[in-house]
Design a protein around this motif. Structure first.
Motif, PDB file in Angstrom:
ATOM      1  N   GLU A 211      -5.569  -0.364  -0.544  1.00  0.00           N
ATOM      2  CA  GLU A 211      -5.408  -1.281   0.595  1.00  0.00           C
ATOM      3  C   GLU A 211      -4.618  -0.654   1.735  1.00  0.00           C
ATOM      4  O   GLU A 211      -3.707  -1.251   2.308  1.00  0.00           O
TER       5      GLU A 211
ATOM      6  N   GLU B  39      -9.444   2.263   0.575  1.00  0.00           N
ATOM      7  CA  GLU B  39      -9.577   0.829   0.325  1.00  0.00           C
ATOM      8  C   GLU B  39      -8.957   0.424  -1.007  1.00  0.00           C
ATOM      9  O   GLU B  39      -8.417  -0.670  -1.137  1.00  0.00           O
TER      10      GLU B  39
ATOM     11  N   ARG C 273      -2.872 -10.306  13.785  1.00  0.00           N
ATOM     12  CA  ARG C 273      -3.593 -11.098  12.780  1.00  0.00           C
ATOM     13  C   ARG C 273      -2.642 -11.710  11.765  1.00  0.00           C
ATOM     14  O   ARG C 273      -2.789 -12.853  11.366  1.00  0.00           O
ATOM     15  N   GLN C 274      -1.653 -10.904  11.369  1.00  0.00           N
ATOM     16  CA  GLN C 274      -0.702 -11.376  10.372  1.00  0.00           C
ATOM     17  C   GLN C 274       0.184 -12.487  10.919  1.00  0.00           C
ATOM     18  O   GLN C 274       0.549 -13.406  10.204  1.00  0.00           O
TER      19      GLN C 274
ATOM     20  N   SER D 292      -3.847   1.126   5.446  1.00  0.00           N
ATOM     21  CA  SER D 292      -4.132   0.727   6.822  1.00  0.00           C
ATOM     22  C   SER D 292      -3.633   1.804   7.765  1.00  0.00           C
ATOM     23  O   SER D 292      -2.645   2.480   7.466  1.00  0.00           O
TER      24      SER D 292
ATOM     25  N   ASP E 129      -8.675   0.169   9.690  1.00  0.00           N
ATOM     26  CA  ASP E 129      -8.031  -0.912   8.955  1.00  0.00           C
ATOM     27  C   ASP E 129      -9.084  -1.548   8.060  1.00  0.00           C
ATOM     28  O   ASP E 129      -9.257  -1.144   6.923  1.00  0.00           O
ATOM     29  N   ASP E 130      -9.839  -2.509   8.609  1.00  0.00           N
ATOM     30  CA  ASP E 130     -10.861  -3.146   7.779  1.00  0.00           C
ATOM     31  C   ASP E 130     -12.121  -2.310   7.616  1.00  0.00           C
ATOM     32  O   ASP E 130     -12.777  -2.381   6.596  1.00  0.00           O
ATOM     33  N   ASN E 131     -12.458  -1.529   8.633  1.00  0.00           N
ATOM     34  CA  ASN E 131     -13.647  -0.682   8.518  1.00  0.00           C
ATOM     35  C   ASN E 131     -13.279   0.770   8.760  1.00  0.00           C
ATOM     36  O   ASN E 131     -13.613   1.350   9.784  1.00  0.00           O
TER      37      ASN E 131
ATOM     38  N   ARG F  56      -3.014  -4.698  16.386  1.00  0.00           N
ATOM     39  CA  ARG F  56      -4.061  -5.641  15.994  1.00  0.00           C
ATOM     40  C   ARG F  56      -3.735  -6.279  14.633  1.00  0.00           C
ATOM     41  O   ARG F  56      -3.834  -7.479  14.435  1.00  0.00           O
ATOM     42  N   ARG F  57      -3.309  -5.440  13.696  1.00  0.00           N
ATOM     43  CA  ARG F  57      -3.002  -5.944  12.354  1.00  0.00           C
ATOM     44  C   ARG F  57      -1.831  -6.932  12.404  1.00  0.00           C
ATOM     45  O   ARG F  57      -1.840  -7.972  11.770  1.00  0.00           O
TER      46      ARG F  57
ATOM     47  N   SER G  50       0.815  -1.198   0.000  1.00  0.00           N
ATOM     48  CA  SER G  50       0.000   0.000   0.000  1.00  0.00           C
ATOM     49  C   SER G  50       0.860   1.263   0.000  1.00  0.00           C
ATOM     50  O   SER G  50       0.565   2.231  -0.712  1.00  0.00           O
TER      51      SER G  50
END
Ligand SMILES: Nc1ncnc2c1ncn2[C@@H]1O[C@H](COP(=O)(O)OP(=O)(O)O)[C@@H](O)[C@H]1O
Ligand SMILES: [Mg+2]
Length: 372
Positions: A299, A296, A362-363, A301, A242-244, A358-359, A137
């Motif tokens: 991509e 988005e 998850r990764q 973040s 991030d996602d939202n 958080r990201r 990104s």
């Protein structure tokens, strides 16, 4: 984890970038505002030559362009199971500790070698959570041509553009000039594909200016982009998440020059920011939606500032660009827009660090080995 249950966060600033000085300003604000109850801050100054300084007061050293001979230089350990900074022995340093464990990094770096995916790649190798966009990104948003290709793929409204390499210019300068003149009216904009702070950007209105504009842009990058001129108001919107992701209230820039060039951005105090931008509720809604879509599309973040042109006559909004590490001083547009949306500067930094952690978590759960 550092001392008590505080997080140890390295704040990176400076860097081998045309926006070195802007980064120092941003970092000074970030360090001042970060909640000292929550974080141990490790300031790391990157010199214009690319050396990483820690210990003492690297921010003052870089601001005063006076690096003490006793400075300690560090590098990131590419040791994902125990991430941190390793002190480099540069001949003189006799330091008690040789390793500073870190929980996360806030790269407050703008432009080349900081906002373009390079530092992000290093942080990935080091196994560290970091604030802001990832490698892909960052690189995508830095390259105006690739960014616009993704915007086009996502049907976002923008002006026409065309790009070419230095090699093509060298081989067929006259053909390119003719091609550009056929496709674009004057004035049009010429820019290095990968840069920021309006460095190397020209507004041209004749063949000779066009030629000089390309030559100017080629001083900074091996890729040049030509853009249709979009007359309009300059609006900006901050995106966080991030996602939202969420969009802030929009702001407006009123440049004091013909366009928002380097001088109007940093040197001349007469450029004005309007927060919030005076807009009809419908336009504001549309702008916020487009800002999230642009975020988005590349991509992104963490954070991104999406910049627009708004042509009032046609009532049309065009996207100009997204910046993945926008100016971040306490009086910069990005944090100011969040403040106007109810999120104060210090809490904004907390949110960004939370998103980074958080990201990363998850990764980390993804498989890195293939097991049949
Ligand atoms: N296509 C365009 N039409 C009108 N003005 C533009 C256009 N492109 C750039 N500008 C002007 O130049 C400024 C800098 O261009 P921009 O693409 O945002 O570069 P940077 O990434 O260096 O900020 C913009 O803020 C705007 O004032
Ligand atoms: Mg810009």
């Amino acid at each position: 984890m550092g001392e008590g249950n505080k997080l140890t966060i390295a704040v990176l600033f400076g860097g081998r970038s045309g926006e070195h000085d802007v980064s120092l300003q941003s970092a000074a604000s970030v360090i001042e505002a970060m909640d000292k109850e929550k974080y141990n801050i490790v300031p790391v100054g990157i010199t214009e030559e690319g050396l990483w300084l820690a210990g003492g007061d690297p921010l003052q050293a870089l601001l005063q362009k006076d690096i003490p001979g006793t400075s300690t230089y560090v590098t990131l350990a590419t040791k994902p199971y125990a991430p941190g900074l390793v002190l480099l022995d540069m001949g003189s340093a006799s330091v008690a500790e040789s390793f500073i464990p870190l929980d996360a990094v806030f790269p407050v770096l703008h432009g080349t070698n900081g906002e373009d995916g390079t530092v992000q790649g290093l942080l990935e190798l080091a196994g560290l959570p970091y604030v802001g966009a990832g490698v892909l990104s960052s690189a995508t948003a830095m390259d105006k041509a690739v960014m616009k290709i993704l915007f086009r793929y996502n049907n976002l409204p923008q002006g026409d553009f065309f790009y070419f390499s230095a090699a093509r210019w060298e081989a067929e300068e006259e053909e390119l000039l003719a091609l550009i003149e056929k496709r674009f009216d004057y004035p049009c904009f010429i820019k290095p594909a990968n840069l920021g702070s309006s460095v190397g950007v020209s507004k041209v209105s004749s063949r000779e200016m066009l030629r000089r504009g390309v030559q100017e842009a080629l001083r900074y990058d091996l890729k040049v982009i030509v853009e249709e001129f979009i007359p309009g108001r300059e609006l900006e919107c901050s995106v966080l998440g991030d996602d939202n992701p969420l969009a802030s209230v929009p702001g407006e820039v009123i440049p004091c020059n013909d366009f928002y060039d380097y001088r109007a951005k940093y040197l001349d105090q007469r450029s004005r920011l309007l927060i919030p931008a005076p807009l009809e509720p419908e336009r504001e809604k549309e702008l916020k939606k487009l800002a999230v879509q642009a975020f988005e599309a590349v991509e992104c973040s963490g954070l991104g500032r999406v910049d627009f042109f708004y042509c009032e006559e046609e009532q049309r909004i065009y996207i100009n660009e997204i910046n993945t590490m926008p100016g971040f001083t306490s009086i910069s547009m990005y944090p100011k827009l969040w403040e106007a949306s109810g999120l104060p500067y210090t809490e904004l930094i907390d949110k960004l660090i939370e998103i980074a952690l958080r990201r990363h978590a998850r990764q980390t759960r993804l498989e890195t080995k293939f097991r049949a």
